[in-house]
Design an enzyme around this catalytic site. Structure first.
Site, mmCIF file in Angstrom:
data_model
loop_
_atom_site.group_PDB
_atom_site.id
_atom_site.type_symbol
_atom_site.label_atom_id
_atom_site.label_comp_id
_atom_site.label_asym_id
_atom_site.label_seq_id
_atom_site.Cartn_x
_atom_site.Cartn_y
_atom_site.Cartn_z
ATOM 1 N N LYS A 95 0.861 -1.193 0.000
ATOM 2 C CA LYS A 95 0.000 0.000 0.000
ATOM 3 C C LYS A 95 0.898 1.244 0.000
ATOM 4 C CE LYS A 95 -3.845 -2.367 0.457
ATOM 5 N NZ LYS A 95 -4.331 -2.840 -0.836
ATOM 6 N N TYR A 193 6.791 -1.575 -7.346
ATOM 7 C CA TYR A 193 5.717 -2.204 -8.127
ATOM 8 C C TYR A 193 5.907 -1.875 -9.605
ATOM 9 C CZ TYR A 193 0.957 -3.326 -9.688
ATOM 10 O OH TYR A 193 -0.126 -3.851 -10.353
ATOM 11 N N VAL A 195 8.642 -1.033 -11.241
ATOM 12 C CA VAL A 195 9.790 -1.741 -11.826
ATOM 13 C C VAL A 195 9.445 -3.225 -12.031
ATOM 14 C CG1 VAL A 195 12.187 -2.476 -11.451
ATOM 15 C CG2 VAL A 195 11.505 -0.116 -10.935
ATOM 16 N N THR A 232 -10.352 -4.082 -6.176
ATOM 17 C CA THR A 232 -9.935 -5.333 -5.536
ATOM 18 C C THR A 232 -9.241 -4.968 -4.228
ATOM 19 O OG1 THR A 232 -7.745 -5.246 -6.551
ATOM 20 C CG2 THR A 232 -9.470 -6.380 -7.806
HETATM 21 P P1 NAP Z 1 -5.624 -8.960 -5.387
HETATM 22 O O1 NAP Z 1 -7.087 -8.808 -5.222
HETATM 23 O O2 NAP Z 1 -4.713 -8.568 -4.297
HETATM 24 O O3 NAP Z 1 -5.344 -10.480 -5.810
HETATM 25 C C1 NAP Z 1 -4.045 -10.931 -6.008
HETATM 26 C C2 NAP Z 1 -4.075 -12.422 -6.173
HETATM 27 O O4 NAP Z 1 -2.731 -12.889 -6.370
HETATM 28 C C3 NAP Z 1 -4.604 -13.137 -4.914
HETATM 29 O O5 NAP Z 1 -5.340 -14.270 -5.305
HETATM 30 C C4 NAP Z 1 -3.326 -13.544 -4.208
HETATM 31 O O6 NAP Z 1 -3.478 -14.654 -3.357
HETATM 32 C C5 NAP Z 1 -2.494 -13.911 -5.426
HETATM 33 N N1 NAP Z 1 -1.075 -14.060 -5.108
HETATM 34 C C6 NAP Z 1 -0.230 -13.181 -4.540
HETATM 35 N N2 NAP Z 1 0.978 -13.732 -4.375
HETATM 36 C C7 NAP Z 1 0.900 -15.004 -4.834
HETATM 37 C C8 NAP Z 1 1.797 -16.082 -4.938
HETATM 38 N N3 NAP Z 1 3.049 -15.998 -4.491
HETATM 39 N N4 NAP Z 1 1.376 -17.236 -5.513
HETATM 40 C C9 NAP Z 1 0.120 -17.352 -5.958
HETATM 41 N N5 NAP Z 1 -0.796 -16.378 -5.854
HETATM 42 C C10 NAP Z 1 -0.401 -15.223 -5.313
HETATM 43 O O7 NAP Z 1 -5.097 -8.126 -6.666
HETATM 44 P P2 NAP Z 1 -5.787 -7.826 -8.085
HETATM 45 O O8 NAP Z 1 -6.100 -6.389 -8.117
HETATM 46 O O9 NAP Z 1 -6.818 -8.833 -8.403
HETATM 47 O O10 NAP Z 1 -4.512 -8.030 -9.020
HETATM 48 C C11 NAP Z 1 -4.391 -9.089 -9.971
HETATM 49 C C12 NAP Z 1 -3.296 -8.702 -10.957
HETATM 50 O O11 NAP Z 1 -3.659 -7.499 -11.646
HETATM 51 C C13 NAP Z 1 -1.952 -8.397 -10.280
HETATM 52 O O12 NAP Z 1 -0.913 -8.888 -11.084
HETATM 53 C C14 NAP Z 1 -1.930 -6.872 -10.255
HETATM 54 O O13 NAP Z 1 -0.608 -6.373 -10.189
HETATM 55 C C15 NAP Z 1 -2.615 -6.550 -11.558
HETATM 56 N N6 NAP Z 1 -3.188 -5.194 -11.640
HETATM 57 C C16 NAP Z 1 -4.186 -4.822 -10.814
HETATM 58 C C17 NAP Z 1 -4.739 -3.542 -10.937
HETATM 59 C C18 NAP Z 1 -5.882 -3.081 -10.081
HETATM 60 O O14 NAP Z 1 -6.307 -1.915 -10.246
HETATM 61 N N7 NAP Z 1 -6.425 -3.900 -9.202
HETATM 62 C C19 NAP Z 1 -4.232 -2.663 -11.909
HETATM 63 C C20 NAP Z 1 -3.195 -3.081 -12.725
HETATM 64 C C21 NAP Z 1 -2.690 -4.368 -12.616
HETATM 65 P P3 NAP Z 1 -3.757 -14.491 -1.753
HETATM 66 O O15 NAP Z 1 -5.226 -14.306 -1.591
HETATM 67 O O16 NAP Z 1 -3.245 -15.772 -1.207
HETATM 68 O O17 NAP Z 1 -2.972 -13.291 -1.286
#
Ligand code: NAP
Length: 276
Positions: A95, A193, A195, A232
């Site tokens: 965060k 993040y 990078v 999310t």
């Molecule tokens: P999220 O709600 O925090 O979900 C992240 C997911 O990744 C969770 O299921 C988490 O599992 C899993 N994870 C984390 N570390 C892991 C590991 N070592 N092995 C397996 N699973 C793991 O985040 P999100 O927003 O859905 O993000 C999904 C993707 O979109 C990420 O790559 C993020 O960088 C990208 N993204 C998101 C946004 C946005 O606005 N939300 C924007 C741009 C890109 P746990 O529940 O066990 O922690």
């Protein structure tokens, strides 16, 4: 061995990954694997989809754990002879107000977002079947972070000849530079993040090039994308897109029809190729 097509989504017990699995359950003509590092959270998510009348299968996967990645690879090889769709979605972000020292944030963030994603690719890309689709979930933040890099680093990250080893060296150097508090002097932006996602986007460009060189006839399409700003746990409730909306571009890339010859090796948002 099953001849049913198979799709795998990493980090899909919640957030965008969960929404990608939901969409694939509706649209992908085969088995869809919801994966999670924690089996309990994964099974709960599968049960939630079941309540919606959707059938996802579960397999454990922690992308930080090479043994876990290899167990999934062996399972897929044995049961399906490979896989058809891979969505590398798992990722983490500290965060904004987290007080963890920057060097620790850099190490932890790069470990999962770049090195973990790369390890999944190293183990699973060789078993992706002809006409397979690979989607690496990056972020627009990779573009803004690229803009914050020195001219020399920008040139390297935009290069059409950079190798995976060179990229790994650069990502490792970033982490080392943060430990010595010289990362800004060395031309890096102040975002771990960002990078890590530069790493994901550039890795995708390299992998697409390698597929062109080594598996041209296999018609595999591999791209990076940004899901948008999505509500999310990572981005919070003020974000503009719902998880289902965030899943749209990754799912579009995962389901590119078999007669498509692109996009490939691109970075997309809102289903549109963006300049890198
Ligand atoms: P999220 O709600 O925090 O979900 C992240 C997911 O990744 C969770 O299921 C988490 O599992 C899993 N994870 C984390 N570390 C892991 C590991 N070592 N092995 C397996 N699973 C793991 O985040 P999100 O927003 O859905 O993000 C999904 C993707 O979109 C990420 O790559 C993020 O960088 C990208 N993204 C998101 C946004 C946005 O606005 N939300 C924007 C741009 C890109 P746990 O529940 O066990 O922690």
């Amino acid at each position: 061995m099953s001849t049913v097509p198979v799709a795998v989504v990493t980090g899909s017990n919640k957030g965008i990954g969960f929404a990608i699995v939901r969409a694939l359950c509706k649209q992908f003509p085969g088995d869809v694997y919801l994966t999670a590092r924690d089996p309990g959270r994964g099974q709960d998510a599968v049960a939630k989809l079941q309540e919606e009348g959707l059938r996802a299968l579960f397999h454990q996967l922690d992308i930080d754990d090479l043994q876990s990645i290899r167990a999934l690879r062996d399972f897929l090889k044995e049961k399906y002879g490979g896989l058809n769709v891979l969505v590398n979605n798992a990722g983490i972000a500290f965060k904004v107000h987290d007080t963890t020292p920057f060097a620790v944030q850099a190490e932890v963030t790069l470990k999962t977002n770049f090195f973990g994603t790369r390890n999944v690719c190293t183990e699973l890309l060789p078993i992706v079947k002809p006409y397979g689709r690979v989607v690496n979930v990056s972020s627009m933040v990779s573009s803004s972070a690229l803009g914050g890099c020195s001219r020399e680093l920008q040139q390297k990250f935009r290069s059409d000849t950079i190798t995976e080893d060179e990229l790994v060296e650069l990502m490792t150097k970033f982490v080392e530079d943060t430990k010595k508090s010289v990362h800004e002097k060395e031309g890096w932006p102040n975002t771990a993040y960002g990078v890590s996602k530069i790493g994901v986007t550039v890795l995708s460009r390299i992998q697409a090039r390698m597929l062109n060189e080594k598996r041209k006839g296999d018609h595999i399409l591999l791209n990076a994308c940004c899901p948008g700003w999505v509500r999310t746990d990572m981005a919070g409730p003020k974000a503009t897109k719902s998880p289902d909306e965030g899943a749209e571009t990754p799912v579009y890339l995962a389901l590119l029809p078999s007669d498509a010859d692109g996009p490939h090796g691109q970075f997309l948002s809102n289903k549109t190729v963006r300049a890198w």
